[in-house]
Design a protein around this motif. Structure first.
Motif, PDB file in Angstrom:
ATOM      1  N   GLY A 325       0.810  -1.212   0.000  1.00  0.00           N
ATOM      2  CA  GLY A 325       0.000   0.000   0.000  1.00  0.00           C
ATOM      3  C   GLY A 325       0.841   1.260   0.000  1.00  0.00           C
ATOM      4  N   THR A 326       1.866   1.290   0.823  1.00  0.00           N
ATOM      5  CA  THR A 326       2.712   2.488   0.853  1.00  0.00           C
ATOM      6  C   THR A 326       3.562   2.602  -0.409  1.00  0.00           C
ATOM      7  N   GLN A 327       3.946   1.469  -1.011  1.00  0.00           N
ATOM      8  CA  GLN A 327       4.638   1.544  -2.293  1.00  0.00           C
ATOM      9  C   GLN A 327       3.765   2.230  -3.341  1.00  0.00           C
ATOM     10  N   PHE A 390      -6.909   7.655  -1.288  1.00  0.00           N
ATOM     11  CA  PHE A 390      -6.369   6.308  -1.477  1.00  0.00           C
ATOM     12  C   PHE A 390      -6.986   5.340  -0.484  1.00  0.00           C
ATOM     13  N   ILE A 391      -7.121   5.766   0.754  1.00  0.00           N
ATOM     14  CA  ILE A 391      -7.733   4.901   1.768  1.00  0.00           C
ATOM     15  C   ILE A 391      -9.190   4.627   1.415  1.00  0.00           C
ATOM     16  N   THR A 465      -6.069   5.460   9.429  1.00  0.00           N
ATOM     17  CA  THR A 465      -7.161   6.339   9.847  1.00  0.00           C
ATOM     18  C   THR A 465      -7.068   6.659  11.334  1.00  0.00           C
ATOM     19  N   ARG A 466      -6.061   6.122  11.998  1.00  0.00           N
ATOM     20  CA  ARG A 466      -5.835   6.418  13.407  1.00  0.00           C
ATOM     21  C   ARG A 466      -5.128   7.768  13.533  1.00  0.00           C
ATOM     22  N   PRO A 467      -5.060   8.336  14.737  1.00  0.00           N
ATOM     23  CA  PRO A 467      -4.344   9.607  14.898  1.00  0.00           C
ATOM     24  C   PRO A 467      -2.895   9.501  14.419  1.00  0.00           C
TER      25      PRO A 467
END
Length: 961
Positions: A325-327, A390-391, A465-467
């Motif tokens: 996902g980060t790629q 993206f999320i 989606t967390r802080p």
């Protein structure tokens, strides 16, 4: 391939580069080479990439594992391609296991374990060089400490003796003087990292994400105060508690079988008593109670906005999904952030995203560096919007496949190396120590093979989606007070005290075994063919992995830049893959990823090159892409301005980074401001701003053409297949109807008749960077060049050289000092580099001048140095050319300097013929101690008074002058 590319995403941001501390300065493999057939060269338009599943089938590391009675786990992988064996010892202890008040102990002990053991009391680099070891080092991170070296097969028993002596028989050799010295070295390593632009950022990230008390609440380098507080009792207890055989894993990979290995391992490690077993500290995945925002200032060229989330560690099922996902988000060249912020909207000059996973926890990161002149608030707003989009929408199937293929292809290309930072030994050891499974990497690949867009989206939604922590790094002076050491290593009060402090206790005599002979280098045979377009093909076959490496090298380099257009070559090379007449830069990036190919540009001052690293199964379509990039660049105006802004930002960063400041200042002083070697290859702000599209197209037409270059290939495929493929793709390439470019070197700068110093003021620098240089009459084409290199190995060329042993190992003022030739086609310089603690700048420069002068005057190469250097150079030869990339580079060097194809095979005889007198003659004919120009980058208010004591001419400049 480094296992990090599977376990942590590529595209690491600047601030996370400090996650792993390496002191003193991960390859998945298979013995299988049965790749899918190469696509037919005649089917260029229809050639398709190989299937991901078939690529993953190429990745395996067969091994056997056994455990000694004392608990030492041993893993053996056989790879007979070269007479070398990688030896890796991993200890199950890292900085997360350090108790309060002892931060940095794991890393400090890593240094101490290179400083000699009871039966091997000298610096370990002495013994490693005796063996002809290559790829040797040690590193410490949050989760483990490791040591590794690749040795000739004949020296394996010696290597096992050496590693076992520091495992079982170390403490008798740890003296107070060694502790004080290495404490100083580590503190200078910390200063060196902290002195870089952005060097303090990682401390803030750790403090915010893992607040104390948490096992990951401090970095592996530790705090100055805790390092100050280390005592003999505390460090000896640390060793006893953590370095027993039952807390370690030994991996042997290479020219060795389990049947051969077991008796040797039993002999040297078997008698070592068991110790406590470190149970790695458990650590919760913390969650911020609300979003955190931190603003910092430092010597950076542009504002960087970075966001961080805590995440699961490397043992979590979602690891691969988060990495992919980060790629897709910001790690690949085709990433969402790259495409939007850099290419389309042109708000940023660079972006990144990554999944930095440790054993227990991880850190997800996205970042963007604002284009100068753009409001950073707008960049931050768009960054947040793109992450949220993206999320919400998730990746496409094509994005997931491209990310997976890029990872697997990198793995396959790494199959050759048995050791080093990223070899098979490291991969097996990492899985065993951190995941209790040497096959851990294979299980990650299995997940990768079937990963779906839905799984990636679900993982990103759960964790991103967390802080989060937002950290904004702005240009400006650093805020706050820099942490400095309180302690100063106490020098012995007398010679008798010095001898007493260095006294070691030998608890068990263990004679070192002999080295059973020397392996001769068998450099691959090089064949030469003229291609249909007239280019000379230099080809060597290596069949250890199903991969092909192709370099097209052109007689250009930054030396081709006109005096008022410096940076032209750099700008032009940066534009070739930013769009062709038929493909956009985004389409090019996506095509590379589907093929699992890497196409890079470079070459240095004398050559401009394009290098393709391809899976052989995908060679033809990869060559087609390479051809389009080289022959048909669009040089679109919008792309020129975008890449120009990136280059200008890079120049501004060079003007703030100590090493780059010094290098840019020294070059014109050594070669002359008007000489092609006298200017920065990246150019100046003024020169890069003046470059036009006509200049760029003119550079291509004059220099990047078939009658001005050669082709170099290393492949598992036979020559006839390579020739067929190259001719099919490049055979019709014709030179344009303009004259080839010519270089003009003119006159060189006059060298000084006595040393001079240029001090460049960089306020608030905890270290000074010293760079001294001069031009030499050395010719790299002459046989005496090798004598000059080996003489320098006594003065400054490696860890055991006098300059480093003096300032690092004796005085503890530096993390490392080197002296090295700057070898170019038309001139050879000699440069000494020394980052030193600020309060010792004058003393350190005085020592560099004294040590160099003594060596060149009357205290030349000793018999002991000659024996060590010659033995090391001969022994290292087989290991130096283990990989196709190393062979490819050597072939290019031979062509550049007009050497025969078997040049490297002739070196052993040359080394054996060397004498102390021949080395002294070579180095004294090359270097004059009175002709050095010394550039010092540091805080002038601290450094200038020290330099004034030396009686040298000192010129003070401000940064940017």
């Amino acid at each position: 391939m480094r296992i990090k590319s599977i376990l942590a995403a590529s595209g690491a941001s600047l601030v996370l580069a400090a996650c792993t501390t390496t002191a003193n300065d991960m390859d998945m493999a298979s013995t299988s080479t049965s790749a899918a057939p190469m696509a037919d060269a005649g089917d260029m338009g229809t050639a398709k990439p190989a299937e991901l599943a078939s690529l993953i089938d190429e990745v395996e590391i067969p091994y056997e594992k056994f455990t000694l009675q004392n608990g030492l786990d041993v893993i053996v992988h056989t790879d007979r391609k070269a007479p070398i064996v990688a030896v890796a010892v991993w200890y199950n202890v890292g900085s997360k296991d350090e108790p309060k008040g002892e931060s940095g102990f794991a890393h400090l002990f890593e240094h101490l374990m290179f400083n000699g053991s009871e039966n091997a009391p000298e610096d370990y680099f002495q013994y490693l060089q005796e063996m002809g070891a290559t790829d040797y080092n040690g590193t410490t991170n949050f989760d483990r400490t490791n040591y590794f070296q690749t040795v000739p097969t004949a020296a394996l028993e010696r290597a096992l003796w050496l590693e076992s002596d520091r495992m079982g028989y170390l403490l008798g050799a740890v003296t107070q003087q060694k502790l004080d010295n290495q404490r100083g070295v580590v503190q200078n390593e910390k200063r060196q990292g902290d002195n870089q632009p952005g060097g303090l950022v990682f401390y803030e990230i750790i403090k915010a994400l893992f607040p104390a008390p948490h096992p990951y609440d401090h970095t592996p380098i530790g705090s100055m105060a805790d390092l100050d507080a280390a005592t003999m009792d505390t460090v000896q207890k640390w060793f006893r508690d953590n370095y027993g055989p039952n807390n370690a894993t030994l991996v042997l990979a290479g020219d060795i079988s389990p049947e051969q290995a077991r008796p040797m391992v039993e002999k040297y490690f078997g008698p070592i008593a068991r110790g406590p077993v470190n149970e790695p500290a458990m650590a919760e995945i913390t969650e911020l109670s609300s979003d955190v925002r931190t603003v910092m200032k430092d010597q950076v060229a542009a504002t960087n906005i970075a966001k961080y989330w805590t995440a699961p560690g490397m043992l979590d099922r979602e690891l691969t999904a988060l990495t992919v996902g980060t790629q897709i988000l910001g790690g690949l060249a085709s990433s969402r952030l790259d495409n939007a912020l850099v290419r389309d909207e042109k708000l940023a000059v660079g972006v990144s995203a990554g999944n930095f996973s440790f054993q227990r926890v991880g850190i997800l990161n996205v970042s963007a560096t604002a284009r100068p002149g753009v409001d950073p608030a707008l960049v931050e707003k768009r960054l947040n919007e793109l992450v949220a989009d993206f999320i919400r929408t998730g990746p496409t199937e094509d994005e997931v496949r491209r990310a997976a293929t890029s990872t697997v292809s990198g793995t396959i290309r790494g199959l050759e190396q048995v050791g080093g930072f990223g070899g098979k030994a490291v991969t097996l050891a990492s899985g065993e120590v951190l995941a209790d499974d040497p096959d851990y990497f294979a299980k990650q690949l299995e997940i990768l093979a079937t990963l779906t867009p839905g799984e990636v989206q679900a993982a990103m939604q759960r964790w991103m989606t967390r802080p989060s922590m937002t950290l904004v790094l702005e240009p400006g002076e650093r805020d706050g007070t820099y942490e400095e050491a309180a302690s100063v290593a106490a020098a012995p009060t007398s010679a008798e005290d010095a001898i007493a402090e260095e006294q070691i206790t030998v608890t068990k005599i263990r004679p070192k075994p002999p080295i059973a002979g020397t392996a001769e280098l068998d450099f691959p045979d090089v064949q030469h063919v003229t291609l249909a377009n007239g280019m000379r093909l230099n080809y060597a076959q290596r069949d250890a992995v199903p991969a092909t490496y192709v370099t097209m090298s052109f007689d250009a380099g930054s030396a081709a830049d006109p005096r008022d257009k410096r940076g032209l070559e750099s700008l032009a090379l940066g534009l070739f893959d930013e769009g062709t007449t038929t493909m956009s830069s985004q389409q090019i990036a996506e095509a590379r990823e589907r093929l699992g190919a890497s196409i890079s540009t470079g070459g240095g001052v004398d050559r401009s090159s394009f290098t393709l690293s391809s899976l052989s199964a995908n060679l033809v379509p990869s060559l087609e892409l390479m051809s389009d990039i080289i022959r048909n660049p669009a040089f679109a105006d919008a792309e020129i301005e975008r890449v120009r802004n990136q280059q200008l930002t890079g120049i501004q960063q060079e003007l703030r980074t100590p090493q780059s400041i010094a290098a840019r200042a020294l070059a014109p002083l050594v070669y002359g401001a008007d000489n092609p070697y006298g200017g920065p290859g990246s150019g100046t702000t003024e020169s890069v701003q003046s470059i036009t599209r006509a200049d760029i197209t003119g550079f291509k037409d004059r220099w990047i053409r078939p009658d001005n270059g050669q082709v170099f290939v290393v492949s598992d495929r036979p020559l006839n297949e390579i020739v067929t493929a190259l001719n099919a793709v490049f055979g019709d390439w014709q030179a344009p109807n303009v004259a080839k470019g010519t270089k003009s070197f003119g006159s060189m700068a006059a060298m000084p008749t006595e040393p001079r110093v240029v001090l460049i003021n960089r306020p608030n620098s905890p270290q000074s960077f010293i760079l001294g240089g001069q031009r030499t009459p050395v010719d790299p084409r002459e046989p005496t060049y090798v004598d000059f290199l080996n003489a320098n190995n006594a003065l400054g060329g490696n860890f055991l050289a006098r300059l480093n042993m003096n300032l690092r190992e004796s005085k503890g003022w530096s993390y490392g000092v080197r002296g090295a030739p700057q070898t170019n086609e038309n001139a050879v310089g000699y440069v000494i580099s020394a980052p030193v603690q600020a309060d010792r700048t004058g003393d350190a420069l005085a020592e560099l001048i004294r040590e160099t002068g003594d060596f060149l005057d009357s205290n030349g190469v000793t018999d002991a140095e000659l024996e060590r250097i010659v033995t090391a150079q001969i022994g290292e030869l087989p290991g130096q050319f283990e990989t196709s990339g190393a062979v490819l580079g050597a072939m290019q060097q031979n062509a550049l300097y007009g050497r025969p194809d078997n040049y490297y095979e002739t070196l052993a005889a040359r080394y054996r013929a060397q004498t102390g007198e021949s080395l002294d003659a070579a180095v004294r004919a090359a270097i004059d101690p009175d002709r050095f120009v010394w550039v010092v980058v540091g805080d002038a208010s601290v450094v200038r008074p020290q330099l004034d004591q030396l009686g040298l001419d000192v010129e003070v400049r401000e940064m940017g002058q």
